[in-house]
Design a protein around this motif. Sequence first.
Motif, PDB file in Angstrom:
ATOM      1  N   VAL A 103      18.246   4.082  74.751  1.00  0.00           N
ATOM      2  CA  VAL A 103      19.766   5.112  74.765  1.00  0.00           C
ATOM      3  C   VAL A 103      18.390   6.235  74.436  1.00  0.00           C
ATOM      4  O   VAL A 103      18.009   5.965  73.138  1.00  0.00           O
ATOM      5  N   LEU A 104      18.338   7.796  75.240  1.00  0.00           N
ATOM      6  CA  LEU A 104      18.300   8.937  74.002  1.00  0.00           C
ATOM      7  C   LEU A 104      19.083   9.746  73.599  1.00  0.00           C
ATOM      8  O   LEU A 104      19.605  10.204  74.051  1.00  0.00           O
ATOM      9  N   ALA A 105      19.090   9.613  72.023  1.00  0.00           N
ATOM     10  CA  ALA A 105      20.279  10.903  71.220  1.00  0.00           C
ATOM     11  C   ALA A 105      19.354  11.195  70.389  1.00  0.00           C
ATOM     12  O   ALA A 105      20.495  11.112  69.141  1.00  0.00           O
ATOM     13  N   THR A 106      18.654  12.102  70.729  1.00  0.00           N
ATOM     14  CA  THR A 106      17.994  12.857  69.707  1.00  0.00           C
ATOM     15  C   THR A 106      18.137  14.039  69.458  1.00  0.00           C
ATOM     16  O   THR A 106      18.012  15.060  68.827  1.00  0.00           O
ATOM     17  N   GLY A 107      20.306  14.518  70.381  1.00  0.00           N
ATOM     18  CA  GLY A 107      20.481  15.600  69.953  1.00  0.00           C
ATOM     19  C   GLY A 107      19.328  16.728  70.480  1.00  0.00           C
ATOM     20  O   GLY A 107      18.839  16.692  71.579  1.00  0.00           O
ATOM     21  N   LEU A 108      20.121  17.709  69.409  1.00  0.00           N
ATOM     22  CA  LEU A 108      19.731  19.319  70.402  1.00  0.00           C
ATOM     23  C   LEU A 108      18.831  20.308  69.203  1.00  0.00           C
ATOM     24  O   LEU A 108      18.769  19.411  67.168  1.00  0.00           O
ATOM     25  N   ARG A 109      18.341  20.915  69.699  1.00  0.00           N
ATOM     26  CA  ARG A 109      17.017  21.624  68.339  1.00  0.00           C
ATOM     27  C   ARG A 109      17.605  23.455  68.663  1.00  0.00           C
ATOM     28  O   ARG A 109      17.819  23.531  69.106  1.00  0.00           O
ATOM     29  N   ASP A 110      18.251  23.816  67.677  1.00  0.00           N
ATOM     30  CA  ASP A 110      18.012  24.663  66.944  1.00  0.00           C
ATOM     31  C   ASP A 110      17.273  25.914  67.386  1.00  0.00           C
ATOM     32  O   ASP A 110      16.012  25.905  66.344  1.00  0.00           O
ATOM     33  N   GLU A 111      17.384  27.077  68.331  1.00  0.00           N
ATOM     34  CA  GLU A 111      15.705  28.324  68.237  1.00  0.00           C
ATOM     35  C   GLU A 111      16.413  29.254  68.256  1.00  0.00           C
ATOM     36  O   GLU A 111      17.078  29.876  69.215  1.00  0.00           O
ATOM     37  N   LEU A 112      16.465  29.958  66.602  1.00  0.00           N
ATOM     38  CA  LEU A 112      16.599  30.254  65.848  1.00  0.00           C
ATOM     39  C   LEU A 112      16.411  32.320  66.580  1.00  0.00           C
ATOM     40  O   LEU A 112      14.677  32.263  66.203  1.00  0.00           O
ATOM     41  N   PRO A 113      16.853  33.186  66.623  1.00  0.00           N
ATOM     42  CA  PRO A 113      16.200  34.256  67.285  1.00  0.00           C
ATOM     43  C   PRO A 113      15.539  34.718  65.642  1.00  0.00           C
ATOM     44  O   PRO A 113      15.902  34.639  64.440  1.00  0.00           O
ATOM     45  N   ALA A 114      14.773  36.191  65.987  1.00  0.00           N
ATOM     46  CA  ALA A 114      13.928  36.749  64.956  1.00  0.00           C
ATOM     47  C   ALA A 114      14.138  37.183  64.046  1.00  0.00           C
ATOM     48  O   ALA A 114      13.964  38.970  63.917  1.00  0.00           O
ATOM     49  N   ILE A 115      15.269  37.025  63.203  1.00  0.00           N
ATOM     50  CA  ILE A 115      16.309  37.796  63.182  1.00  0.00           C
ATOM     51  C   ILE A 115      15.715  37.780  61.063  1.00  0.00           C
ATOM     52  O   ILE A 115      15.548  36.535  60.789  1.00  0.00           O
ATOM     53  N   PRO A 116      14.768  38.059  60.280  1.00  0.00           N
ATOM     54  CA  PRO A 116      14.417  38.274  59.343  1.00  0.00           C
ATOM     55  C   PRO A 116      15.769  37.648  58.469  1.00  0.00           C
ATOM     56  O   PRO A 116      17.223  37.949  57.870  1.00  0.00           O
ATOM     57  N   GLY A 117      15.104  36.134  57.553  1.00  0.00           N
ATOM     58  CA  GLY A 117      16.147  35.921  56.293  1.00  0.00           C
ATOM     59  C   GLY A 117      17.157  34.900  57.148  1.00  0.00           C
ATOM     60  O   GLY A 117      17.702  33.731  56.960  1.00  0.00           O
ATOM     61  N   LEU A 118      17.819  34.400  58.291  1.00  0.00           N
ATOM     62  CA  LEU A 118      18.343  34.033  58.968  1.00  0.00           C
ATOM     63  C   LEU A 118      17.612  32.148  59.026  1.00  0.00           C
ATOM     64  O   LEU A 118      18.590  31.229  58.751  1.00  0.00           O
ATOM     65  N   ALA A 119      16.134  31.606  59.568  1.00  0.00           N
ATOM     66  CA  ALA A 119      16.321  30.462  59.197  1.00  0.00           C
ATOM     67  C   ALA A 119      16.346  30.238  57.557  1.00  0.00           C
ATOM     68  O   ALA A 119      16.739  29.102  57.679  1.00  0.00           O
ATOM     69  N   ASP A 120      16.424  30.697  56.540  1.00  0.00           N
ATOM     70  CA  ASP A 120      16.381  30.256  55.391  1.00  0.00           C
ATOM     71  C   ASP A 120      18.127  30.296  55.022  1.00  0.00           C
ATOM     72  O   ASP A 120      18.354  29.647  54.211  1.00  0.00           O
ATOM     73  N   ALA A 121      19.018  30.897  55.240  1.00  0.00           N
ATOM     74  CA  ALA A 121      20.795  30.870  55.667  1.00  0.00           C
ATOM     75  C   ALA A 121      21.177  30.080  56.612  1.00  0.00           C
ATOM     76  O   ALA A 121      22.584  29.181  56.728  1.00  0.00           O
ATOM     77  N   TRP A 122      20.071  29.596  57.692  1.00  0.00           N
ATOM     78  CA  TRP A 122      20.213  28.382  58.303  1.00  0.00           C
ATOM     79  C   TRP A 122      21.265  27.416  58.080  1.00  0.00           C
ATOM     80  O   TRP A 122      20.532  26.595  57.149  1.00  0.00           O
ATOM     81  N   GLY A 123      22.670  26.487  58.629  1.00  0.00           N
ATOM     82  CA  GLY A 123      23.079  25.459  57.928  1.00  0.00           C
ATOM     83  C   GLY A 123      24.171  26.128  56.757  1.00  0.00           C
ATOM     84  O   GLY A 123      25.177  25.385  56.320  1.00  0.00           O
ATOM     85  N   ARG A 124      24.119  26.972  56.022  1.00  0.00           N
ATOM     86  CA  ARG A 124      25.107  28.028  55.115  1.00  0.00           C
ATOM     87  C   ARG A 124      25.987  29.391  55.444  1.00  0.00           C
ATOM     88  O   ARG A 124      27.298  28.460  55.382  1.00  0.00           O
ATOM     89  N   GLU A 125      24.998  30.044  54.861  1.00  0.00           N
ATOM     90  CA  GLU A 125      25.744  31.162  55.258  1.00  0.00           C
ATOM     91  C   GLU A 125      25.357  31.869  57.154  1.00  0.00           C
ATOM     92  O   GLU A 125      26.151  32.180  57.292  1.00  0.00           O
ATOM     93  N   GLY A 126      24.705  30.708  57.447  1.00  0.00           N
ATOM     94  CA  GLY A 126      24.790  31.641  59.099  1.00  0.00           C
ATOM     95  C   GLY A 126      24.641  29.959  60.286  1.00  0.00           C
ATOM     96  O   GLY A 126      23.914  28.981  59.274  1.00  0.00           O
ATOM     97  N   ALA A 127      25.451  30.076  60.930  1.00  0.00           N
ATOM     98  CA  ALA A 127      26.096  29.481  61.691  1.00  0.00           C
ATOM     99  C   ALA A 127      26.331  29.164  62.903  1.00  0.00           C
ATOM    100  O   ALA A 127      26.652  30.513  63.588  1.00  0.00           O
ATOM    101  N   HIS A 128      26.447  28.076  63.978  1.00  0.00           N
ATOM    102  CA  HIS A 128      26.267  28.688  64.867  1.00  0.00           C
ATOM    103  C   HIS A 128      28.210  28.391  65.140  1.00  0.00           C
ATOM    104  O   HIS A 128      28.954  27.342  64.233  1.00  0.00           O
ATOM    105  N   CYS A 129      28.908  28.539  66.539  1.00  0.00           N
ATOM    106  CA  CYS A 129      30.090  28.520  66.131  1.00  0.00           C
ATOM    107  C   CYS A 129      30.300  28.251  68.041  1.00  0.00           C
ATOM    108  O   CYS A 129      30.175  29.100  68.983  1.00  0.00           O
ATOM    109  N   PRO A 130      30.970  26.875  67.875  1.00  0.00           N
ATOM    110  CA  PRO A 130      30.716  25.891  69.243  1.00  0.00           C
ATOM    111  C   PRO A 130      32.640  26.702  70.791  1.00  0.00           C
ATOM    112  O   PRO A 130      33.164  27.436  69.690  1.00  0.00           O
TER     113      PRO A 130
END
Length: 130
Positions: A103-130
């Motif tokens: 069973v491959l249950a490796t999930g997903l990996r987010d590919e963030l756009p090249a927006i300054p500061g987004l990677a540092d804020a991801w999961g706190r101030e920045g998130a995806h919305c299903p």
Amino acid sequence: MYDTIVIGGGPAGLQAALTLGRMHRAVLLIDSGDYRNGTVAHAQNLITHDGRSPGDLRALARADLAAYDTVQIREAAVRTVAQTADGFTVDGEGEILHAITLVLATGLRDELPAIPGLADAWGREGAHCP
């Protein structure tokens, strides 16, 4: 030889291991410890667990798995997987493991756009919305 090796220790992998364990299958769950939600403090919108930390959710799931003596967990990263005549071989950091099914249950990996500061804020101030 295991009946099934589950690769991935997030929600999908933990659920797969629990289901197979309840069916008395010999299961090995391999968890690399690298999680998509590794930057978040709280899981949201999960019935009965809204706001609980992902680490707490994984710990609760592992406690459920501990009730099944046919389920084992290893902390390792999988290097390679190969199909054989009898099933599959998995290289778990130098240890070659064998299973009939995989069973491959490796999930997903987010590919963030090249927006300054987004990677540092991801999961706190920045998130995806299903």
